[in-house]
Enzyme design. Structure first.
Site, PDB file in Angstrom:
ATOM      1  CG  ASN A  80       0.747 -11.278  14.521  1.00  0.00           C
ATOM      2  OD1 ASN A  80       0.410 -10.337  13.795  1.00  0.00           O
ATOM      3  ND2 ASN A  80       0.335 -12.508  14.323  1.00  0.00           N
ATOM      4  CG  HIS A 117       4.213  -9.717  -1.123  1.00  0.00           C
ATOM      5  ND1 HIS A 117       3.319 -10.152  -0.172  1.00  0.00           N
ATOM      6  CD2 HIS A 117       5.219 -10.627  -1.133  1.00  0.00           C
ATOM      7  CE1 HIS A 117       3.773 -11.273   0.374  1.00  0.00           C
ATOM      8  NE2 HIS A 117       4.921 -11.572  -0.184  1.00  0.00           N
ATOM      9  CG  ASP A 141      -0.257  -0.433   2.479  1.00  0.00           C
ATOM     10  OD1 ASP A 141       0.862   0.053   2.752  1.00  0.00           O
ATOM     11  OD2 ASP A 141      -0.825  -1.274   3.201  1.00  0.00           O
ATOM     12  CB  CYS A 155       4.639   0.128 -27.188  1.00  0.00           C
ATOM     13  SG  CYS A 155       4.446  -1.013 -25.800  1.00  0.00           S
TER      14      CYS A 155
END
Ligand SMILES: [Zn+2]
Length: 268
Positions: free
Chosen positions: A221, A122, A105, A158
């Site tokens: 976490n 990623h 993001d 292109c």
């Protein structure tokens, strides 16, 4: 000493601290977890959105962009949260070398962390490029084309295939970024996992690399992870709460100088 104060002390002692951020950091900024039960993968079949399908057929690209038209506005509307802001501030004060992220993001950069300090495993959803002539495009521009009725964007220069900078299912991760992430993991003496369950590779092995090379390993976490048992510190809390508390401690400390190693990659 609270767990967050203990983490702040580890940052203060560290010679080279690296953080690894996952989906938990993005969801705290309002980006939905696409893998949740009511997420987009409940409505779309992830097996259709592979790199092979995207490259292999116009129909594959049509489906990809139909999904992107729904998900990109959610990413664009999100704003940096307390974790993003704390990491940018820690870097500015010399306590954080770099951030390896699974998120696409761009919120770390928008919070003020220099782009060359963010390693995006990623890719990045805000940019795209032509696979034939390499012309770069802002995702905002492509989104405007989709909104205007274009189903499969083609390169105006292109006619080639335009692909987002994100890593699709079944696509290899960018080799240069991976190499640099591994190098930094091994160079770190503090490696902090923030908001990742460490089940998606290479998430699972970067912290292990760091620990093998001598780093202290901290995991923040909400859920347990496969590496909890070997971590030096586990904080089962939101990363926003934890990192805001860490910053509150270090904001009063003297900024560190000269912690920057000389082998930073040049921004591309
Ligand atoms: Zn082109």
């Amino acid at each position: 000493m609270t767990p967050a104060e203990r983490l702040a002390a580890l940052f203060a002692e560290a010679r080279l601290a690296v953080v690894f951020t996952g989906a938990g950091v993005s969801t705290e900024s309002g980006i939905p977890d696409f893998r949740s039960p009511d997420g987009v993968w409940a409505r779309f079949d992830p097996a259709e959105f592979t790199y092979r399908n995207f490259i292999g057929s116009v129909e594959g690209r049509r489906r990809y962009w139909a999904l992107g038209r729904i998900t990109y506005p959610l990413i664009r509307a999100a704003t940096p949260g307390p974790t993003h802001r704390a990491l940018a501030a820690l870097h500015e004060r010399g306590y954080l070398d770099s951030c390896i992220t699974q998120n696409i993001d761009g919120l770390h950069q928008r919070a003020g962390l220099p782009a060359e300090r963010v390693l995006e495993l990623h890719g990045n959803a805000t940019r795209a490029r032509c696979l034939d002539c390499a012309a770069p495009y802002a995702r905002d521009e492509i989104h405007a084309w989709l909104e205007a009725g274009v189903e499969v964007p083609a390169c105006p220069a292109c006619g080639g295939v335009i692909k987002p900078f994100t890593v699709l299912f079944g696509e290899a991760m960018p080799a240069g970024v991976m190499q640099e992430a591994e190098r930094r993991a091994r160079a770190a003496d503090l490696f902090v996992v923030l908001g990742s369950s460490l089940v998606v590779y290479p998430a699972a092995y970067l912290p292990a690399h760091a620990q093998h090379a001598g780093a202290r390993l901290v995991i923040v976490n909400l859920e347990s992870t496969p590496l909890d048992a070997r971590a030096d510190l586990v904080i089962r809390d939101r990363t926003a709460t934890t990192m805001a508390a860490v910053l509150a401690v270090l904001a009063h400390a003297v900024p560190r100088q000269g912690a920057t190693p000389s082998w930073l990659p040049t921004p591309s």
